[in-house]
Design a protein around this motif. Structure first.
Motif, PDB file in Angstrom:
ATOM      1  N   ARG B 368       0.838  -1.201   0.000  1.00 49.17           N
ATOM      2  CA  ARG B 368       0.000   0.000   0.000  1.00 49.17           C
ATOM      3  C   ARG B 368       0.873   1.251   0.000  1.00 49.17           C
ATOM      4  N   ALA B 369       2.081   1.108  -0.478  1.00 52.09           N
ATOM      5  CA  ALA B 369       3.062   2.186  -0.384  1.00 52.09           C
ATOM      6  C   ALA B 369       2.816   3.291  -1.406  1.00 52.09           C
ATOM      7  N   GLN B 370       3.342   4.461  -1.062  1.00 53.13           N
ATOM      8  CA  GLN B 370       3.255   5.608  -1.956  1.00 53.13           C
ATOM      9  C   GLN B 370       4.664   6.056  -2.311  1.00 53.13           C
ATOM     10  N   ASN B 371       4.875   6.306  -3.560  1.00 58.37           N
ATOM     11  CA  ASN B 371       6.207   6.645  -4.049  1.00 58.37           C
ATOM     12  C   ASN B 371       6.087   7.875  -4.942  1.00 58.37           C
ATOM     13  N   THR B 372       6.761   8.930  -4.540  1.00 63.45           N
ATOM     14  CA  THR B 372       6.652  10.180  -5.290  1.00 63.45           C
ATOM     15  C   THR B 372       8.009  10.624  -5.796  1.00 63.45           C
ATOM     16  N   TYR B 373       8.069  10.959  -7.059  1.00 72.69           N
ATOM     17  CA  TYR B 373       9.253  11.630  -7.587  1.00 72.69           C
ATOM     18  C   TYR B 373       8.945  13.122  -7.649  1.00 72.69           C
ATOM     19  N   ARG B 374       9.858  13.921  -7.088  1.00 75.06           N
ATOM     20  CA  ARG B 374       9.684  15.368  -7.146  1.00 75.06           C
ATOM     21  C   ARG B 374      11.017  15.944  -7.607  1.00 75.06           C
ATOM     22  N   GLY B 375      11.016  16.579  -8.714  1.00 75.25           N
ATOM     23  CA  GLY B 375      12.290  17.069  -9.243  1.00 75.25           C
ATOM     24  C   GLY B 375      12.166  18.481  -9.764  1.00 75.25           C
ATOM     25  N   CYS B 392      11.906   9.399 -15.923  1.00 65.88           N
ATOM     26  CA  CYS B 392      11.280   9.141 -14.650  1.00 65.88           C
ATOM     27  C   CYS B 392      10.301   7.993 -14.820  1.00 65.88           C
ATOM     28  N   ASP B 393      10.648   6.800 -14.330  1.00 67.19           N
ATOM     29  CA  ASP B 393       9.814   5.622 -14.562  1.00 67.19           C
ATOM     30  C   ASP B 393       9.274   5.064 -13.250  1.00 67.19           C
ATOM     31  N   SER B 394       8.032   4.669 -13.274  1.00 66.33           N
ATOM     32  CA  SER B 394       7.420   4.076 -12.086  1.00 66.33           C
ATOM     33  C   SER B 394       6.945   2.667 -12.402  1.00 66.33           C
ATOM     34  N   ALA B 403       2.004   5.709  -7.404  1.00 61.06           N
ATOM     35  CA  ALA B 403       3.216   6.381  -7.889  1.00 61.06           C
ATOM     36  C   ALA B 403       2.805   7.759  -8.384  1.00 61.06           C
ATOM     37  N   HIS B 404       3.601   8.747  -8.030  1.00 62.22           N
ATOM     38  CA  HIS B 404       3.287  10.124  -8.414  1.00 62.22           C
ATOM     39  C   HIS B 404       4.542  10.787  -8.943  1.00 62.22           C
ATOM     40  N   THR B 405       4.377  11.644  -9.908  1.00 61.06           N
ATOM     41  CA  THR B 405       5.533  12.324 -10.482  1.00 61.06           C
ATOM     42  C   THR B 405       5.265  13.817 -10.555  1.00 61.06           C
TER      43      THR B 405
END
Ligand SMILES: Nc1ncnc2c1ncn2[C@@H]1O[C@H](COP(=O)(O)OP(=O)(O)O)[C@@H](O)[C@H]1O
Ligand SMILES: [Mg+2]
Lengths: 249, 482
Positions: B368-375, B392-394, B403-405
């Motif tokens: 149930r994890a959340q993974n965010t890329y913020r660049g 940027c690949d999820s 997954a959020h970008t």
């Protein structure tokens, strides 16, 4: 080597196979033909252990073992190979890496050491040549960006390297142009021997011109409704399936 | 849920193997934070006067700062008065002089973690600084490095031996008031590594720091400073683990890198802090400010990170590309599982002419994890011909994760070229079945697919770390043949 008795299978409680019986001896090539939606792919998936299918009745014995009891990867390691009707793409994983991992999984199961890197390359390159593929395909991601025909050829390449005992081909001929069909068929023919059996699912007689089956079955409405020699395929080509539907074998 | 979906969930959940506690006699400050605590801390460490001033200034600033807006993260408020700001194994107050003096129990701990500190046992070519809670307990190969002119020691020791060097660079990349956690770190940091590579020197071995949180209810405030003088090269590695505990623990680090003309720094991290259990209980809060300044012409900094641990990761290793022709790189794999949250990415600030940056981010989300890329890619007016490429690949494993970008781009220079590519994919049941049909277990299949997904980043890691990273993701090396 394979004995399917009165097999009943449902998907989400919907009956798909309804009492299918089929026996294959070592070295035999059996063709299964039948209309769309008859349950041909379902049969190939049940034999190879895909999730989502419920066997409600009947049995499948493979080389003396209850096949349905085995996990899918164990079936594969025991020599059951399925050439998929729709092979999936696996981005990031190279074809050659998958082949090596698969071959080593088989070897481990047989108590053999991992294949030597040089030996492996030699085997792979000879099979690539047999199927008239470009070696570049080995280093591309599994099926990614492959044409329909290239994917099918890639399936047979895997069979050629893994050397299964029972090879199930699910519409391997569809999507192939006439040259590719000939090459793939030659590849399959080169795999034929006195031990290895084939279950070949197809819509078209033309495949059977290249790969001569020992027995032809018609699967309709979840059952084998007719079995015969190669001449049955020709008859089906002429008359279609409708005259057989509703019949029992 | 079908069988194989359950299987995927099961497979991705691995046990945390570094979760043991070492029972030691320790000196620990009582919980709480005020100016007296900071004075005591500075005194225990026998620091020069400027350091105390630095800390107090940072602390005063920190008190005026609001705690950060958590963006994509869900987090309970942190009680900073409930944390202890110093904890050290008793015998080592003064810092170790040689390996023979290190408490055998500590050596044992590191051995258990797979980091033998005995120089004979070490993989050839890697020097290690071992930081245990608030202090460095051992640094290997110091002699050999000194012969090459390289300084590699705990920052607390550098403050004694090279105060001018530390004073010149500390806080020059990440100022005390940079952000909430950087300010806190500047006020209370305890230990970390100091590296100075003199002009023209290619560091003869890989340098590494291994951070271990052991004590309960303490925070770890690591401070690392690396200076690569003109024309020098260094590759630095960092690893982290912590015991399994039900309470969250805070790790708020600041890492500063300075690259002068023609210098190159390669900084690699394998972060495996305790992530909490499958219900999200416990785990490390990993709030880190990592920044590099490519100060010199033609200098280069590469950040490579493999982030698999921590309950929450908040981290944006950045490059300020000041020097003309300087290069910044960021390669990242972030894997989150169960209830882990990661908000990570990078900032590339182009100021010099012809500066180039590359960003490759691979986010893997399971459970149930959340993974965010913020660049952020920022090109100043001065940065003629700046170039950036971001990819940027999820990858999603299962269907309850996210997954959020968030790519931010600010360009003030018309000759700049900034490119961004993003993809999201999912490990499908059909892919898994296909692999199983070829004889692989589902576990090996997931590993193979995840490893394939991360390949571009793993190849940036030094060999030994690449192996560790792959083991961490529970996978075997891809591409051995191809
Ligand atoms: N996942 C599924 N859910 C519901 N019905 C399905 C599913 N997969 C296949 N079927 C149905 O099962 C029947 C047999 O399909 P299939 O074995 O693919 O046929 P064939 O390969 O002979 O064309 C069809 O009616 C098809 O719609
Ligand atoms: Mg079908």
């Amino acid at each position: 080597m394979l004995s399917i008795k009165n097999l009943h299978v449902t998907i989400n409680d919907k009956p798909i196979l309804k009492g299918l019986t089929l026996d294959i001896n070592p070295g035999e090539v059996h063709a299964i033909m039948g209309p769309n939606g008859a349950g041909k792919s379902t049969l190939s998936h049940v034999l190879s252990g895909k999730a989502g299918y419920t066997v409600t009745e009947g049995s499948v014995t493979y080389n003396g073992k209850d096949l349905l009891e085995l996990a899918p990867e164990i079936r594969a390691r025991e020599g059951v190979f399925l050439a998929f009707q729709y092979p999936v793409e696996i981005p990031g994983v190279s074809n050659i890496y998958l082949l090596k991992a698969a071959l080593n999984a088989m070897r481990k199961h047989q108590g053999l050491p991992e294949v030597d890197a040089m030996d492996f390359l030699t085997i792979v390159k000879s099979k690539v040549k047999l199927l008239q593929m470009d070696e570049k395909f080995l280093y591309r991601a599994v099926n990614e960006g492959f044409s329909g025909g290239e994917k099918k050829r890639n399936e047979i390449l895997q069979a050629a390297i893994l050397e299964p005992k029972l090879c199930i081909l699910d519409e391997t001929d569809s999507g192939l142009d006439i040259d590719a069909l000939r090459i793939v068929s030659e590849g399959v023919n080169s795999l034929r021997n006195a031990e290895r059996s084939f279950l070949m699912i197809t819509h078209y007689q033309r495949l059977l011109d290249y790969i001569k089956p020992d027995v032809v079955h018609v699967l309709a409405d979840g059952k084998i409704v007719k079995s015969g020699g190669p001449e049955l395929a020709l008859e089906l080509e002429e008359r279609g399936y409708s005259w057989l539907e509703g019949q029992a074998a | 849920m079908s069988t194989s979906a359950q299987e995927i969930e099961h497979l991705i959940s691995q046990e945390y193997k570094q979760g043991f506690v070492t029972e030691l006699e320790v000196d620990t400050f009582p919980p709480g934070l005020d100016e007296d605590v900071i004075r005591r801390l500075s005194k225990v460490k026998n620091e020069p006067e400027f350091m105390l001033e630095y800390r107090l200034k940072a602390f005063r600033h920190w008190q005026t700062m609001p705690s950060p807006d958590w963006a994509q993260l869900k987090i309970d408020p942190i009680d900073y008065q409930a944390i202890s700001y110093y904890s050290a194994p008793k015998s080592k107050k003064e810092g170790p002089k040689s390996l023979d003096e290190v408490d055998p129990q500590l050596l044992d701990t590191y051995k258990k973690l797979g980091i033998p500190l005995d120089e004979q046992e070490r993989l050839a070519g890697i020097a290690v600084d071992a930081v245990f809670d608030s202090v460095s307990v051992a640094t290997t190969f110091k002699g050999k490095l000194k012969d090459a002119g390289v300084i590699f020691c705990p920052i607390s020791e550098a403050l004694q031996e090279y105060p001018e060097l530390v004073k010149q660079y500390l806080g020059s990349v990440v100022p005390t008031g940079d952000n909430f956690f950087a300010a806190l770190n500047s006020a209370v940091f305890t230990d970390g590594s100091f590296v100075y590579i003199p002009k023209g020197v290619r560091c003869p071995m890989e340098l590494s720091t291994y951070f271990r949180i052991n004590a309960a209810n303490t925070g770890q405030f690591e401070r690392t400073l690396i200076i690569a003088d003109e024309g020098s090269h260094v590759s630095y590695l960092e690893g982290c683990t912590a015991p399994m505990r039900d309470e969250n623990q805070l790790h708020a680090a600041v890492v500063e890198l300075v690259a002068l003309d023609n210098a190159q720094i390669k900084y690699s991290t394998v972060q495996n802090w305790y992530p909490g259990d499958k219900d999200g209980k416990g785990g490390i809060y990993n709030f880190v400010t990592k920044r590099a300044e490519c100060r010199g012409r033609n200098s280069k900094v590469s950040w490579t990170q493999v982030e698999t641990g921590s309950a929450i990761t908040w981290k944006y290793p950045s490059c300020v590309l000041l020097g003309d022709d300087s290069v910044g790189e960021f390669y990242s794999v972030a894997l989150t599982n169960n209830l882990q949250q990661a908000d990570t990415g990078t900032k590339m600030i182009h100021i010099g002419k012809n500066t180039r940056s590359t960003i490759v981010s691979k986010g893997i989300s399971a459970g149930r994890a959340q993974n965010t890329y913020r660049g952020l890619v920022k090109v100043a007016k001065s940065a003629e011909n700046a170039r950036n490429h971001t990819q940027c690949d999820s990858l999603l494993v299962g269907d309850k994760c996210g997954a959020h970008t968030f790519p931010y781009v600010e360009v003030k220079q018309p000759t700049a070229q900034v490119e961004h590519e993003a993809t999201t994919s999912k490990i499908s049941e059909d892919q898994l079945f296909f692999c199983q049909q070829r004889g692989l277990s589902a576990e090996d299949a997931v590993s193979m697919i995840v490893n394939g997904f991360c390949k571009e980043v793993f190849k940036e890691l030094p060999m030994e770390f690449a192996v560790e990273a792959q083991a961490l993701l529970g996978i075997s090396l891809e591409g051995a043949v191809g």
